[in-house]
Motif scaffolding. Structure first.
Motif, PDB file in Angstrom:
ATOM      1  N   GLN A 171      11.782 -11.592 -14.453  1.00 56.61           N
ATOM      2  CA  GLN A 171      12.824 -11.700 -13.430  1.00 56.61           C
ATOM      3  C   GLN A 171      12.732 -10.603 -12.371  1.00 56.61           C
ATOM      4  OE1 GLN A 171      13.143 -12.657 -16.546  1.00 56.61           O
ATOM      5  NE2 GLN A 171      14.950 -13.906 -16.925  1.00 56.61           N
ATOM      6  N   GLU A 172      12.397  -9.370 -12.793  1.00 57.71           N
ATOM      7  CA  GLU A 172      12.332  -8.248 -11.852  1.00 57.71           C
ATOM      8  C   GLU A 172      11.211  -8.470 -10.829  1.00 57.71           C
ATOM      9  OE1 GLU A 172      13.050  -4.125 -13.432  1.00 57.71           O
ATOM     10  OE2 GLU A 172      10.870  -4.068 -13.246  1.00 57.71           O
ATOM     11  N   ALA A 173      10.041  -8.842 -11.326  1.00 55.73           N
ATOM     12  CA  ALA A 173       8.899  -9.051 -10.424  1.00 55.73           C
ATOM     13  C   ALA A 173       9.166 -10.230  -9.492  1.00 55.73           C
ATOM     14  CB  ALA A 173       7.636  -9.288 -11.245  1.00 55.73           C
TER      15      ALA A 173
ATOM     16  N   GLN B  12      15.370 -27.488 -17.188  1.00 57.57           N
ATOM     17  CA  GLN B  12      15.131 -26.072 -16.886  1.00 57.57           C
ATOM     18  C   GLN B  12      14.772 -25.912 -15.407  1.00 57.57           C
ATOM     19  OE1 GLN B  12      14.256 -23.750 -20.279  1.00 57.57           O
ATOM     20  NE2 GLN B  12      12.503 -25.058 -20.679  1.00 57.57           N
ATOM     21  N   TRP B  13      14.482 -24.677 -15.025  1.00 55.53           N
ATOM     22  CA  TRP B  13      14.199 -24.385 -13.633  1.00 55.53           C
ATOM     23  C   TRP B  13      12.866 -23.645 -13.527  1.00 55.53           C
ATOM     24  CZ3 TRP B  13      17.663 -25.930  -9.797  1.00 55.53           C
ATOM     25  CH2 TRP B  13      18.851 -26.473 -10.286  1.00 55.53           C
TER      26      TRP B  13
ATOM     27  N   THR C 225       5.270 -11.863 -21.547  1.00 54.13           N
ATOM     28  CA  THR C 225       4.428 -12.023 -20.351  1.00 54.13           C
ATOM     29  C   THR C 225       3.929 -13.468 -20.234  1.00 54.13           C
ATOM     30  OG1 THR C 225       2.545 -11.088 -21.555  1.00 54.13           O
ATOM     31  CG2 THR C 225       3.700  -9.633 -20.031  1.00 54.13           C
ATOM     32  N   ASP C 226       3.711 -14.142 -21.384  1.00 47.45           N
ATOM     33  CA  ASP C 226       3.346 -15.570 -21.312  1.00 47.45           C
ATOM     34  C   ASP C 226       4.473 -16.371 -20.671  1.00 47.45           C
ATOM     35  OD1 ASP C 226       0.902 -15.125 -22.431  1.00 47.45           O
ATOM     36  OD2 ASP C 226       1.409 -15.868 -24.432  1.00 47.45           O
ATOM     37  N   ARG C 227       5.688 -16.065 -21.081  1.00 48.96           N
ATOM     38  CA  ARG C 227       6.841 -16.769 -20.500  1.00 48.96           C
ATOM     39  C   ARG C 227       6.992 -16.441 -19.019  1.00 48.96           C
ATOM     40  NH1 ARG C 227      12.590 -16.875 -21.950  1.00 48.96           N
ATOM     41  NH2 ARG C 227      12.400 -18.252 -20.165  1.00 48.96           N
ATOM     42  N   ALA C 228       6.802 -15.176 -18.694  1.00 55.05           N
ATOM     43  CA  ALA C 228       6.934 -14.766 -17.295  1.00 55.05           C
ATOM     44  C   ALA C 228       5.952 -15.555 -16.428  1.00 55.05           C
ATOM     45  CB  ALA C 228       6.678 -13.272 -17.165  1.00 55.05           C
ATOM     46  N   ARG C 229       4.724 -15.683 -16.916  1.00 51.89           N
ATOM     47  CA  ARG C 229       3.682 -16.383 -16.153  1.00 51.89           C
ATOM     48  C   ARG C 229       4.056 -17.840 -15.948  1.00 51.89           C
ATOM     49  NH1 ARG C 229      -0.223 -15.323 -19.548  1.00 51.89           N
ATOM     50  NH2 ARG C 229      -0.289 -13.129 -18.928  1.00 51.89           N
ATOM     51  N   GLU C 230       4.649 -18.452 -16.974  1.00 45.91           N
ATOM     52  CA  GLU C 230       5.106 -19.843 -16.835  1.00 45.91           C
ATOM     53  C   GLU C 230       6.161 -19.962 -15.756  1.00 45.91           C
ATOM     54  OE1 GLU C 230       4.804 -21.824 -21.273  1.00 45.91           O
ATOM     55  OE2 GLU C 230       6.771 -21.381 -20.412  1.00 45.91           O
ATOM     56  N   GLY C 231       7.030 -18.983 -15.706  1.00 51.28           N
ATOM     57  CA  GLY C 231       8.069 -18.997 -14.675  1.00 51.28           C
ATOM     58  C   GLY C 231       9.090 -20.099 -14.845  1.00 51.28           C
TER      59      GLY C 231
ATOM     60  N   PHE D  45      12.760 -21.119 -16.459  1.00 46.31           N
ATOM     61  CA  PHE D  45      13.971 -20.454 -16.931  1.00 46.31           C
ATOM     62  C   PHE D  45      15.064 -21.474 -17.242  1.00 46.31           C
ATOM     63  CE2 PHE D  45      11.588 -17.555 -14.253  1.00 46.31           C
ATOM     64  CZ  PHE D  45      11.546 -16.409 -15.040  1.00 46.31           C
ATOM     65  N   THR D  46      15.952 -21.102 -18.177  1.00 46.67           N
ATOM     66  CA  THR D  46      17.093 -21.971 -18.495  1.00 46.67           C
ATOM     67  C   THR D  46      18.155 -21.836 -17.401  1.00 46.67           C
ATOM     68  OG1 THR D  46      18.258 -20.227 -19.677  1.00 46.67           O
ATOM     69  CG2 THR D  46      16.730 -21.570 -20.970  1.00 46.67           C
ATOM     70  N   HIS D  47      19.153 -22.718 -17.467  1.00 49.10           N
ATOM     71  CA  HIS D  47      20.287 -22.593 -16.535  1.00 49.10           C
ATOM     72  C   HIS D  47      20.860 -21.197 -16.603  1.00 49.10           C
ATOM     73  CE1 HIS D  47      20.367 -26.866 -16.024  1.00 49.10           C
ATOM     74  NE2 HIS D  47      20.718 -27.100 -17.266  1.00 49.10           N
ATOM     75  N   PHE D  48      21.055 -20.774 -17.848  1.00 50.06           N
ATOM     76  CA  PHE D  48      21.699 -19.480 -18.068  1.00 50.06           C
ATOM     77  C   PHE D  48      20.898 -18.355 -17.421  1.00 50.06           C
ATOM     78  CE2 PHE D  48      22.563 -15.683 -20.624  1.00 50.06           C
ATOM     79  CZ  PHE D  48      23.947 -15.647 -20.528  1.00 50.06           C
TER      80      PHE D  48
END
Ligand SMILES: C[S@@+](CC[C@H](N)C(=O)[O-])C[C@H]1O[C@@H](n2cnc3c(N)ncnc32)[C@H](O)[C@@H]1O
Lengths: 283, 121
Positions: A116-118, A181-182, A149-155, A157-160
């Protein structure tokens, strides 16, 4: 069921040796909850059995997974808002002026969790296309946990997650629906690179940064590890670069490598550097 | 102290939202549907409305359209707060004059930021 002292010491020791993070007493309470998912998945019946497996050390992936489960990955977009407003209004324009000749910008989100920060930084830059047209911009997120980092790369995110910190206009501009998801749009995802990397290993490419964000990461480090981390970040910062820490964090009493910028709140500069001197004398 | 009108047919949601809003220093009022909300607004305009979508008697959307058409002075900010979590609903809400949009479930941090973004917190 309470977890025994010896077990929690072994787990805390493993975590600290690998990441620098200490398990404070209050967080020891949550060890079992933190590990329950992993234990269910791995069909491990008790903490004692888990410890036995860790001590036998036959499965390197298991200790990685335990460490990842014990880390606190809490994050959200534009966390605390004010520092991001400051980056947008003051720091980024100043860096831009200083780099007009080479038109290169490098930013490192150290301890980036799920990204999220990046991505917040990438959105900020994308929202000012006139200023950054023709620039070579590298935004790198690193974290010791490969899962995040795997999740970050996917990009994705849930509603929340997507609405934590983001206004609705930013949400509809920079995300698209992916099932329920988004997904961050390609334009933003392509601006950011993520790597699983420990803060105590070499910094990521390009090695020298205009801005390092290391927010809510050093909180639980012991003093020696924190000092080491500051040294490493100091070496990865350009002489006139800036370091941004989390809201409750400071360099004071932690390191001599950094000093607070006089005018930009929350920004730390290399101590004794050219820029610090210039600022200190106000010229 | 700013006033927030919570419009939701669920008592539980109103209670949770009230709790969060009070910790953010709001004076909180409640309405169980759009019609009640509208009559509240005709008496005293709140600074911000936290608005559910699906409600009996009058939906959040109908309320919002009437509120924005009513030609009332000092229009409140309107933050939708709903389980309708898709782009089509979000766009429709913004077109009808909503200022922000919260998807349930949400937490204090999320609501706080949204209220800051619309300029009431
Ligand atoms: C609480 S999160 C903060 C995320 C983000 N920087 C923020 O402020 O929202 C801290 C992150 O630091 C990571 N971390 C902890 N120790 C680390 C280390 N030695 N090297 C790299 N990352 C580390 C954790 O895995 C976690 O994802």
């Amino acid at each position: 069921m309470a977890i025994s002292d010896s077990s929690s010491r072994i787990l805390a020791g493993l975590l600290e040796a690998r990441t620098g993070q200490q398990l404070t007493m209050s967080r020891r309470w949550r060890i079992e909850t933190a590990l329950s998912g992993l234990m269910r998945q791995r069909k491990i019946a008790s903490i004692d059995e888990l410890i036995t497996l860790l001590v036998m050390n036959r499965d390197a992936r298991l200790s990685d997974e335990v460490i990842e489960a014990l880390l606190n990955n809490e994050t959200y977009f534009f966390r605390d808002r004010a520092p991001f407003d400051m980056l947008q209004r003051e720091l980024l324009p100043a860096v831009r002026n200083a780099r007009l000749a080479e038109r290169k910008l490098a930013i490192w989100s150290a301890g980036c969790s799920t990204g999220q920060e990046a991505y917040s930084i990438a959105m900020m830059i994308a929202e000012d296309p006139l200023a950054w047209a023709g620039w070579e911009i590298e935004i790198v997120g690193t974290d010791v946990s490969r899962t995040v980092t795997d999740r970050a790369r996917e990009g994705i995110f849930t509603h929340f997650e997507v609405q934590r910190g983001l206004g609705i206009q930013q949400t509809i501009r920079w995300f698209e629906e992916r099932g329920d998801q988004w997904a961050v749009v390609d334009q933003i995802r392509d601006m950011v690179r993520f790597e699983a990397r420990n803060l105590f290993d070499a910094p990521p490419r390009p090695g020298q940064f205009d801005l390092i964000l290391c927010r809510n990461v050093l909180l639980y480090f012991c003093n020696a590890k924190r000092r080491d981390a500051f040294d490493r970040m100091a070496s990865a910062l350009k002489p006139d670069g800036g370091l941004l820490l989390g809201a409750g964090e400071t360099v004071i009493g932690q390191t001599e490598r950094f000093a607070a910028d006089r005018s930009m709140r929350g920004i730390y500069r290399l101590a004794g550097g050219r820029d610090a001197d210039r600022r200190a004398t106000g010229s | 102290m700013k006033t927030c009108l919570i419009v939701d047919d669920s008592k539980v949601i109103r209670k949770v939202a009230r709790h969060i809003l009070e910790t953010l220093d709001f004076k909180v009022e409640e309405a169980g549907d759009g019609k009640e909300a509208l009559s509240f607004c005709e008496q005293t305009m709140p600074d911000v409305v936290l608005l559910d979508w699906n409600m009996p008697v009058m939906s959040g959307m109908e309320f919002l359209k009437l509120l924005r058409q009513g030609g009332h002075a000092n229009q409140p900010k309107v933050v939708f707060c709903t389980t309708e979590n898709d782009m089509a609903h979000i766009r429709a809400a913004l077109e009808a004059g909503a200022d922000e949009y919260v998807m349930k479930p949400f937490d204090r941090e999320t609501l706080h930021v949204k209220l800051q973004l619309v300029g009431v917190a």
